[in-house]
Write an enzyme that holds these catalytic residues in place. Structure first.
Site, PDB file in Angstrom:
ATOM      1  N   CYS A 117       0.768  -1.157  -0.034  1.00  0.00           N
ATOM      2  CA  CYS A 117      -0.207   0.059   0.098  1.00  0.00           C
ATOM      3  C   CYS A 117       0.971   1.240   0.095  1.00  0.00           C
ATOM      4  O   CYS A 117       0.561   2.236  -0.279  1.00  0.00           O
ATOM      5  CB  CYS A 117      -0.928  -0.135   1.177  1.00  0.00           C
ATOM      6  SG  CYS A 117      -2.150  -1.557   1.126  1.00  0.00           S
ATOM      7  N   HIS A 259      -3.738   6.902   3.321  1.00  0.00           N
ATOM      8  CA  HIS A 259      -3.999   5.697   2.824  1.00  0.00           C
ATOM      9  C   HIS A 259      -5.509   5.399   3.431  1.00  0.00           C
ATOM     10  O   HIS A 259      -5.798   5.708   4.399  1.00  0.00           O
ATOM     11  CB  HIS A 259      -3.040   4.719   3.363  1.00  0.00           C
ATOM     12  CG  HIS A 259      -3.359   3.215   2.790  1.00  0.00           C
ATOM     13  ND1 HIS A 259      -3.690   3.071   1.536  1.00  0.00           N
ATOM     14  CD2 HIS A 259      -3.554   2.109   3.362  1.00  0.00           C
ATOM     15  CE1 HIS A 259      -3.940   1.888   1.182  1.00  0.00           C
ATOM     16  NE2 HIS A 259      -4.167   1.342   2.394  1.00  0.00           N
ATOM     17  N   ASN A 289     -10.329   0.004  -0.055  1.00  0.00           N
ATOM     18  CA  ASN A 289      -8.857  -0.159   0.027  1.00  0.00           C
ATOM     19  C   ASN A 289      -8.371  -0.448  -1.317  1.00  0.00           C
ATOM     20  O   ASN A 289      -8.601  -1.667  -1.751  1.00  0.00           O
ATOM     21  CB  ASN A 289      -8.524  -0.855   1.062  1.00  0.00           C
ATOM     22  CG  ASN A 289      -6.938  -0.928   1.317  1.00  0.00           C
ATOM     23  OD1 ASN A 289      -6.255  -0.440   0.414  1.00  0.00           O
ATOM     24  ND2 ASN A 289      -6.510  -1.252   2.555  1.00  0.00           N
TER      25      ASN A 289
HETATM   26  O1  UT7 Z   1      -3.941  -1.380   3.543  1.00  0.00           O
HETATM   27  C1  UT7 Z   1      -3.175  -2.124   4.413  1.00  0.00           C
HETATM   28  C2  UT7 Z   1      -3.212  -2.086   5.817  1.00  0.00           C
HETATM   29  N1  UT7 Z   1      -4.638  -2.377   6.045  1.00  0.00           N
HETATM   30  C3  UT7 Z   1      -5.320  -2.103   7.165  1.00  0.00           C
HETATM   31  O2  UT7 Z   1      -4.812  -0.831   7.421  1.00  0.00           O
HETATM   32  C4  UT7 Z   1      -6.370  -2.635   7.788  1.00  0.00           C
HETATM   33  C5  UT7 Z   1      -6.450  -2.729   9.292  1.00  0.00           C
HETATM   34  N2  UT7 Z   1      -7.437  -3.360   9.744  1.00  0.00           N
HETATM   35  C6  UT7 Z   1      -8.763  -2.847   9.871  1.00  0.00           C
HETATM   36  O3  UT7 Z   1      -9.315  -2.069   9.185  1.00  0.00           O
HETATM   37  C7  UT7 Z   1      -9.585  -3.795  10.664  1.00  0.00           C
HETATM   38  O4  UT7 Z   1      -9.053  -4.504  11.725  1.00  0.00           O
HETATM   39  C8  UT7 Z   1     -10.718  -4.428   9.891  1.00  0.00           C
HETATM   40  C9  UT7 Z   1     -11.826  -3.935   9.048  1.00  0.00           C
HETATM   41  C10 UT7 Z   1     -10.137  -5.422   9.000  1.00  0.00           C
HETATM   42  C11 UT7 Z   1     -11.550  -5.511  10.832  1.00  0.00           C
HETATM   43  O5  UT7 Z   1     -12.199  -4.696  11.910  1.00  0.00           O
HETATM   44  P1  UT7 Z   1     -11.968  -5.150  13.463  1.00  0.00           P
HETATM   45  O6  UT7 Z   1     -12.898  -4.148  14.288  1.00  0.00           O
HETATM   46  O7  UT7 Z   1     -10.568  -5.128  13.611  1.00  0.00           O
HETATM   47  O8  UT7 Z   1     -13.043  -6.494  13.501  1.00  0.00           O
HETATM   48  P2  UT7 Z   1     -12.267  -7.849  13.979  1.00  0.00           P
HETATM   49  O9  UT7 Z   1     -11.360  -8.518  12.998  1.00  0.00           O
HETATM   50  O10 UT7 Z   1     -11.617  -7.644  15.306  1.00  0.00           O
HETATM   51  O11 UT7 Z   1     -13.436  -8.742  13.848  1.00  0.00           O
HETATM   52  C12 UT7 Z   1     -14.677  -8.326  14.892  1.00  0.00           C
HETATM   53  C13 UT7 Z   1     -15.847  -9.536  14.791  1.00  0.00           C
HETATM   54  C14 UT7 Z   1     -15.259 -10.932  14.483  1.00  0.00           C
HETATM   55  O12 UT7 Z   1     -16.220 -11.712  15.233  1.00  0.00           O
HETATM   56  P3  UT7 Z   1     -16.190 -12.286  16.635  1.00  0.00           P
HETATM   57  O13 UT7 Z   1     -14.701 -13.218  16.771  1.00  0.00           O
HETATM   58  O14 UT7 Z   1     -16.066 -11.147  17.588  1.00  0.00           O
HETATM   59  O15 UT7 Z   1     -17.560 -13.152  16.882  1.00  0.00           O
HETATM   60  C15 UT7 Z   1     -15.140 -11.497  13.160  1.00  0.00           C
HETATM   61  O16 UT7 Z   1     -15.284 -12.532  12.718  1.00  0.00           O
HETATM   62  O17 UT7 Z   1     -16.364  -9.096  13.377  1.00  0.00           O
HETATM   63  C16 UT7 Z   1     -16.517 -10.387  12.566  1.00  0.00           C
HETATM   64  N3  UT7 Z   1     -16.244  -9.946  11.175  1.00  0.00           N
HETATM   65  C17 UT7 Z   1     -17.333  -9.473  10.305  1.00  0.00           C
HETATM   66  N4  UT7 Z   1     -18.576  -9.827  10.713  1.00  0.00           N
HETATM   67  C18 UT7 Z   1     -19.350  -9.336   9.822  1.00  0.00           C
HETATM   68  C19 UT7 Z   1     -15.036  -9.839  10.484  1.00  0.00           C
HETATM   69  N5  UT7 Z   1     -15.271  -9.701   9.332  1.00  0.00           N
HETATM   70  C20 UT7 Z   1     -16.844  -9.234   9.027  1.00  0.00           C
HETATM   71  C21 UT7 Z   1     -17.707  -9.088   8.006  1.00  0.00           C
HETATM   72  N6  UT7 Z   1     -18.924  -9.036   8.578  1.00  0.00           N
HETATM   73  N7  UT7 Z   1     -17.313  -8.560   6.927  1.00  0.00           N
END
Ligand code: UT7
Length: 334
Positions: A117, A259, A289
C-alpha cells in the site's frame, strides 16, 4: 534535518476506476456480512472491480494518460516510468514496460516497485531522487492494483475491504516558479511483521501447486486488528517527521491525503496528528482499499474537485504490508 531541494514537483495527476461496482448489498449475498457491519467497522459502501482480462497495467496506462494530459506532457517526453504495485499483469516482464508500450512512452526507463500500500509514495520518492540526481527530468509515477484476483471471496474478513483502480502523477524538474514542490519525505519498513499481512503461497519460495490453491494461500491474509494498530502509529509518526523536517506543523497543512484502508484509521490519525476533519480527503466509502492505488486516486480526485488548490500544503501518509510506511509533504504548484 533538511527538506528536499526545491523545484521538483507534481505537475499533473490522473486516475482510473473500472466501471463495475460491488456494493455492500452485493457482498451480503456472497458471505455472512451486513452493510451495517461493513460501514460501521470500515466506512466502505462500495468498491470497483476490474473485468477478467482488464489488468492493472491497462488501468495504470489510462490513469497515466490522464495525468500526462493534465500536465501538458507528451508520452515521448517521459524519461522515467515507475509502477508501484504488487498486482502487475505478470511477474515477467515488469508492468512498467507493458505500460510504456500502451502509452508510447518510448524514451522512458521503466521498472516496478513493490511496497504494497506504500508503493505510490515509495515510487514518488524514488522518482524525486532520480530527478534530483540530474539524470532524469520527467517521470510518470503510477500506483495501480487489481486486487480482486488475490481476494478470497469466501473470507468475509478481507473480501469486503478491497477494490481495484489506478492513479498517476507526472513529476518534473525545473518547477521553481510553481512553489516548493516536493518538500520533505519520510519512509520506513519493518520486515519482522511481514506475516501479519501477506499472500503466503505466491512467489519463488514454493512451486505453485493445487495444494496451495486448496489452502487458499494464493489470497491476501491479514491479521486486521494488529495491522490496524501499526497503521495508525506509523502513519502518525511519519506525518509528524515529515512536518518536523520542513519546520511545519499541522496548522500549515491544507489537505491530508491518507491511505484509504479504514475510516476508523483515518479518524485515529486525525485525532493524533491534529487538524480538523475537513482537512482529510477521504474516498474509501466509494472505492474501498486499493492498496498502492489508494493515495494517487484520492490525490487526483482532490485536485480535480478543487479540494487541493495551487499553493496548498499537502501531506500524504501511507502504510502497508511489509510493513512499509511513509509521508510526503508538498506545496501544490499547478
Ligand atoms: O491496507 C493495508 C493496511 N490495512 C489496514 O490498515 C487494515 C487494518 N484493519 C482493519 O481495518 C480492521 O481490523 C478490519 C476492518 C479488517 C476488521 O475490523 P475489526 O474491528 O478489527 O474487526 P475484527 O477483525 O476484530 O472482527 C470482529 C468480529 C469478529 O467476530 P467475533 O470473533 O468477534 O465473533 C469477526 O469474525 O467481526 C467479525 N467479522 C465480520 N462480521 C461481519 C469480520 N469481518 C466481518 C464481516 N462481516 N465482513
Amino acid at each position: 534535518m533538511k527538506g528536499n531541494r526545491p523545484g521538483i514537483a507534481i505537475t499533473g495527476t490522473g486516475s482510473y476506476l473500472p466501471k463495475r461496482t460491488l456494493t455492500n448489498a452485493d457482498l451480503e449475498k456472497m458471505v455472512e456480512t451486513s452493510d451495517e457491519w461493513i460501514v460501521t467497522r470500515t466506512g466502505i459502501r462500495e468498491r470497483h472491480i476490474a473485468e477478467e482480462g482488464e489488468g492493472a497495467c491497462a488501468m495504470a496506462a489510462e490513469a497515466g494518460r490522464r495525468a500526462l494530459a493534465q500536465a501538458g506532457v507528451a508520452a515521448d517526453e517521459v524519461d522515467l516510468l515507475v509502477l508501484g504495485s504488487f498486482t502487475p499483469d505478470f511477474y515477467l516482464p515488469s508492468g512498467a514496460c507493458l505500460i510504456q508500450d500502451m502509452l508510447g512512452a518510448k524514451r522512458a526507463v521503466c521498472f516496478d516497485l513493490a511496497a504494497a500500500c506504500s508503493a505510490f509514495l515509495f515510487s514518488l520518492e524514488t522518482a524525486r531522487c532520480m530527478i534530483e540526481s540530474g539524470a532524469y527530468r520527467t517521470a510518470l509515477v503510477i500506483g495501480a492494483e487489481k486486487l480482486s484476483p488475490f481476494i478470497d471471496w469466501e473470507d468475509r474478513a478481507t473480501c469486503v475491504l478491497f477494490g481495484d483502480g489506478a492513479g498517476a502523477a507526472v513529476v518534473q524538474a525545473g518547477q521553481e516558479a510553481h512553489g516548493r514542490g516536493l518538500i520533505s519525505n519520510v519512509m520506513g519498513s519493518d520486515g519482522s511483521l511481514a506475516h501479519l499481512l501477506n499472500i503466503p503461497g505466491m512467489g519463488s519460495r514454493h512451486r505453485l501447486t493445487a495444494e496451495h490453491i486448496a489452502r487458499k494461500d494464493v489470497y491476501v491474509k491479514m491479521a486486521g486488528n494488529e495491522v490496524f494498530k501499526h497503521a495508525v502509529r506509523c502513519m502518525c509518526d511519519a506525518g509528524k517527521q515529515a512536518l518536523d523536517m520542513a519546520g511545519m506543523t499541522m496548522d500549515d497543512v491544507n489537505v491530508v491525503v491518507p491511505h484509504q484502508a479504514n475510516m476508523r484509521i483515518v479518524q485515529a490519525i486525525e485525532n493524533r496528528l491534529g487538524g480538523s476533519e475537513d482537512k482529510f480527503y477521504v474516498n474509501l466509502e466509494r472505492v474501498g482499499n486499493m492498496s498502492g492505488a489508494s493515495v494517487p486516486v484520492a490525490l487526483d480526485e482532490a485536485v480535480r474537485s478543487g479540494k487541493i488548490k495551487k499553493g496548498d500544503i499537502v501531506l500524504l501518509v501511507v502504510f502497508g504490508a511489509g510493513f512499509t510506511w511513509g509521508a510526503s509533504l508538498m506545496e501544490w504548484g499547478c
